[in-house]
Design a protein around this motif. Structure first.
Motif, PDB file in Angstrom:
ATOM      1  N   ASP A 137       0.814  -1.216   0.000  1.00 29.66           N
ATOM      2  CA  ASP A 137       0.000   0.000   0.000  1.00 29.66           C
ATOM      3  C   ASP A 137       0.848   1.266   0.000  1.00 29.66           C
ATOM      4  O   ASP A 137       0.432   2.295   0.491  1.00 29.66           O
ATOM      5  N   GLY A 138       2.051   1.193  -0.555  1.00 27.30           N
ATOM      6  CA  GLY A 138       2.883   2.382  -0.631  1.00 27.30           C
ATOM      7  C   GLY A 138       3.470   2.803   0.699  1.00 27.30           C
ATOM      8  O   GLY A 138       3.950   3.913   0.840  1.00 27.30           O
ATOM      9  N   LEU A 139       3.452   1.901   1.677  1.00 25.77           N
ATOM     10  CA  LEU A 139       4.027   2.233   2.979  1.00 25.77           C
ATOM     11  C   LEU A 139       5.548   2.125   2.933  1.00 25.77           C
ATOM     12  O   LEU A 139       6.096   1.192   2.355  1.00 25.77           O
ATOM     13  N   THR A 140       6.203   3.089   3.514  1.00 27.40           N
ATOM     14  CA  THR A 140       7.657   3.087   3.593  1.00 27.40           C
ATOM     15  C   THR A 140       8.056   3.144   5.060  1.00 27.40           C
ATOM     16  O   THR A 140       7.490   3.932   5.826  1.00 27.40           O
ATOM     17  N   ALA A 141       9.003   2.324   5.447  1.00 30.04           N
ATOM     18  CA  ALA A 141       9.463   2.345   6.834  1.00 30.04           C
ATOM     19  C   ALA A 141      10.340   3.571   7.066  1.00 30.04           C
ATOM     20  O   ALA A 141      11.297   3.798   6.343  1.00 30.04           O
ATOM     21  N   VAL A 142       9.972   4.380   8.037  1.00 29.36           N
ATOM     22  CA  VAL A 142      10.760   5.564   8.391  1.00 29.36           C
ATOM     23  C   VAL A 142      11.199   5.424   9.838  1.00 29.36           C
ATOM     24  O   VAL A 142      10.387   5.147  10.721  1.00 29.36           O
ATOM     25  N   GLU A 143      12.483   5.635  10.059  1.00 27.67           N
ATOM     26  CA  GLU A 143      13.046   5.456  11.389  1.00 27.67           C
ATOM     27  C   GLU A 143      13.053   6.789  12.126  1.00 27.67           C
ATOM     28  O   GLU A 143      13.507   7.804  11.594  1.00 27.67           O
ATOM     29  N   CYS A 144      12.567   6.794  13.341  1.00 26.09           N
ATOM     30  CA  CYS A 144      12.619   7.991  14.181  1.00 26.09           C
ATOM     31  C   CYS A 144      14.074   8.302  14.514  1.00 26.09           C
ATOM     32  O   CYS A 144      14.814   7.452  14.969  1.00 26.09           O
ATOM     33  N   ARG A 145      14.487   9.547  14.254  1.00 21.29           N
ATOM     34  CA  ARG A 145      15.912   9.867  14.418  1.00 21.29           C
ATOM     35  C   ARG A 145      16.307   9.915  15.889  1.00 21.29           C
ATOM     36  O   ARG A 145      17.476   9.867  16.221  1.00 21.29           O
ATOM     37  N   ARG A 146      15.354  10.044  16.784  1.00 21.82           N
ATOM     38  CA  ARG A 146      15.713  10.043  18.198  1.00 21.82           C
ATOM     39  C   ARG A 146      15.756   8.638  18.782  1.00 21.82           C
ATOM     40  O   ARG A 146      16.743   8.236  19.370  1.00 21.82           O
ATOM     41  N   CYS A 147      14.665   7.893  18.597  1.00 23.42           N
ATOM     42  CA  CYS A 147      14.582   6.612  19.308  1.00 23.42           C
ATOM     43  C   CYS A 147      14.863   5.421  18.409  1.00 23.42           C
ATOM     44  O   CYS A 147      15.051   4.320  18.899  1.00 23.42           O
ATOM     45  N   GLY A 148      14.884   5.624  17.085  1.00 27.04           N
ATOM     46  CA  GLY A 148      15.167   4.508  16.194  1.00 27.04           C
ATOM     47  C   GLY A 148      13.972   3.612  15.945  1.00 27.04           C
ATOM     48  O   GLY A 148      14.084   2.613  15.251  1.00 27.04           O
ATOM     49  N   ALA A 149      12.813   3.947  16.502  1.00 25.45           N
ATOM     50  CA  ALA A 149      11.616   3.160  16.249  1.00 25.45           C
ATOM     51  C   ALA A 149      11.209   3.325  14.790  1.00 25.45           C
ATOM     52  O   ALA A 149      11.364   4.388  14.203  1.00 25.45           O
ATOM     53  N   CYS A 150      10.692   2.257  14.198  1.00 25.69           N
ATOM     54  CA  CYS A 150      10.329   2.285  12.786  1.00 25.69           C
ATOM     55  C   CYS A 150       8.814   2.311  12.652  1.00 25.69           C
ATOM     56  O   CYS A 150       8.146   1.394  13.113  1.00 25.69           O
ATOM     57  N   ALA A 151       8.296   3.347  12.022  1.00 27.31           N
ATOM     58  CA  ALA A 151       6.876   3.391  11.723  1.00 27.31           C
ATOM     59  C   ALA A 151       6.709   3.279  10.213  1.00 27.31           C
ATOM     60  O   ALA A 151       7.615   3.611   9.454  1.00 27.31           O
ATOM     61  N   LEU A 152       5.547   2.791   9.783  1.00 28.31           N
ATOM     62  CA  LEU A 152       5.263   2.676   8.355  1.00 28.31           C
ATOM     63  C   LEU A 152       4.494   3.906   7.918  1.00 28.31           C
ATOM     64  O   LEU A 152       3.466   4.251   8.499  1.00 28.31           O
ATOM     65  N   VAL A 153       5.015   4.588   6.907  1.00 22.15           N
ATOM     66  CA  VAL A 153       4.494   5.892   6.525  1.00 22.15           C
ATOM     67  C   VAL A 153       4.073   5.884   5.069  1.00 22.15           C
ATOM     68  O   VAL A 153       4.739   5.313   4.208  1.00 22.15           O
ATOM     69  N   ARG A 154       2.955   6.532   4.792  1.00 24.34           N
ATOM     70  CA  ARG A 154       2.520   6.729   3.420  1.00 24.34           C
ATOM     71  C   ARG A 154       2.076   8.172   3.283  1.00 24.34           C
ATOM     72  O   ARG A 154       1.268   8.654   4.074  1.00 24.34           O
ATOM     73  N   LYS A 155       2.606   8.862   2.301  1.00 25.88           N
ATOM     74  CA  LYS A 155       2.177  10.227   2.039  1.00 25.88           C
ATOM     75  C   LYS A 155       1.368  10.234   0.758  1.00 25.88           C
ATOM     76  O   LYS A 155       1.861   9.911  -0.313  1.00 25.88           O
ATOM     77  N   SER A 156       0.084  10.605   0.860  1.00 22.34           N
ATOM     78  CA  SER A 156      -0.727  10.672  -0.348  1.00 22.34           C
ATOM     79  C   SER A 156      -0.671  12.069  -0.947  1.00 22.34           C
ATOM     80  O   SER A 156      -1.087  12.286  -2.077  1.00 22.34           O
ATOM     81  N   SER A 157      -0.176  13.039  -0.180  1.00 23.44           N
ATOM     82  CA  SER A 157       0.145  14.361  -0.712  1.00 23.44           C
ATOM     83  C   SER A 157       1.111  14.983   0.280  1.00 23.44           C
ATOM     84  O   SER A 157       1.360  14.419   1.347  1.00 23.44           O
ATOM     85  N   LEU A 158       1.646  16.155  -0.056  1.00 21.97           N
ATOM     86  CA  LEU A 158       2.595  16.775   0.870  1.00 21.97           C
ATOM     87  C   LEU A 158       1.937  17.083   2.209  1.00 21.97           C
ATOM     88  O   LEU A 158       2.589  17.074   3.254  1.00 21.97           O
ATOM     89  N   ALA A 159       0.622  17.358   2.182  1.00 22.88           N
ATOM     90  CA  ALA A 159      -0.065  17.756   3.409  1.00 22.88           C
ATOM     91  C   ALA A 159      -0.653  16.572   4.165  1.00 22.88           C
ATOM     92  O   ALA A 159      -1.036  16.702   5.319  1.00 22.88           O
ATOM     93  N   GLN A 160      -0.736  15.411   3.499  1.00 16.32           N
ATOM     94  CA  GLN A 160      -1.448  14.292   4.108  1.00 16.32           C
ATOM     95  C   GLN A 160      -0.492  13.142   4.351  1.00 16.32           C
ATOM     96  O   GLN A 160       0.138  12.632   3.432  1.00 16.32           O
ATOM     97  N   THR A 161      -0.375  12.738   5.603  1.00 18.44           N
ATOM     98  CA  THR A 161       0.547  11.670   5.980  1.00 18.44           C
ATOM     99  C   THR A 161      -0.184  10.615   6.787  1.00 18.44           C
ATOM    100  O   THR A 161      -0.858  10.949   7.765  1.00 18.44           O
ATOM    101  N   SER A 162      -0.087   9.362   6.367  1.00 17.30           N
ATOM    102  CA  SER A 162      -0.607   8.267   7.180  1.00 17.30           C
ATOM    103  C   SER A 162       0.561   7.576   7.850  1.00 17.30           C
ATOM    104  O   SER A 162       1.542   7.247   7.198  1.00 17.30           O
ATOM    105  N   GLY A 202       9.697  14.940  12.087  1.00 17.32           N
ATOM    106  CA  GLY A 202      10.889  15.550  11.512  1.00 17.32           C
ATOM    107  C   GLY A 202      11.627  14.576  10.609  1.00 17.32           C
ATOM    108  O   GLY A 202      12.131  14.954   9.546  1.00 17.32           O
ATOM    109  N   SER A 203      11.668  13.302  11.028  1.00 21.28           N
ATOM    110  CA  SER A 203      12.341  12.290  10.226  1.00 21.28           C
ATOM    111  C   SER A 203      11.599  12.064   8.912  1.00 21.28           C
ATOM    112  O   SER A 203      12.212  11.817   7.878  1.00 21.28           O
ATOM    113  N   ILE A 204      10.256  12.142   8.963  1.00 27.29           N
ATOM    114  CA  ILE A 204       9.452  11.974   7.748  1.00 27.29           C
ATOM    115  C   ILE A 204       9.750  13.111   6.772  1.00 27.29           C
ATOM    116  O   ILE A 204       9.976  12.883   5.581  1.00 27.29           O
ATOM    117  N   ASP A 205       9.791  14.349   7.282  1.00 29.61           N
ATOM    118  CA  ASP A 205      10.103  15.495   6.419  1.00 29.61           C
ATOM    119  C   ASP A 205      11.480  15.321   5.782  1.00 29.61           C
ATOM    120  O   ASP A 205      11.677  15.607   4.598  1.00 29.61           O
TER     121      ASP A 205
END
Ligand SMILES: [Zn+2]
Length: 91
Positions: free
Chosen positions: A25-50, A75-78
């Motif tokens: 589903d277009g999810l990309t793993a993004v790592e939090c730069r502070r804690c290293g936790a990995c969340a799955l992120v999908r951006k359907s537009s610049l303003a909309q982030t799941s 911040g890590s997503i940006d």
């Protein structure tokens, strides 16, 4: 399942399946730069982030709040978008 996979093709298939799991589903793993936790992120537009938090990531991130998630992760997503690592769907 019993025992390890012996056929290298099976191992390769398992690895590929592992990689695909991050792209469902277009999810990309993004790592939090502070804690290293990995969340799955999908951006359907610049303003909309799941963001899909895994149970493990919630456990690992000490700044995680149920309402807002983790400020550092945002911040890590940006940064990931700026670096071209996180695709923005639909422009
Ligand atoms: Zn975090």
């Amino acid at each position: 399942m019993t025992g390890p996979l012996r056929d290298p093709r099976e191992l390769a298939a398992a690895t590929a399946a592992d990689r695909r799991a991050h792209l469902v589903d277009g999810l990309t793993a993004v790592e939090c730069r502070r804690c290293g936790a990995c969340a799955l992120v999908r951006k359907s537009s610049l303003a909309q982030t799941s963001i899909q938090w895994t149970a493990e990531a919630v456990h690992r991130c000490q700044a995680y709040l149920a309402s807002t998630g983790c400020a550092d992760l945002h911040g890590s997503i940006d940064a990931a978008v700026a670096a071209g690592r996180l695709p923005v769907h639909g422009g």
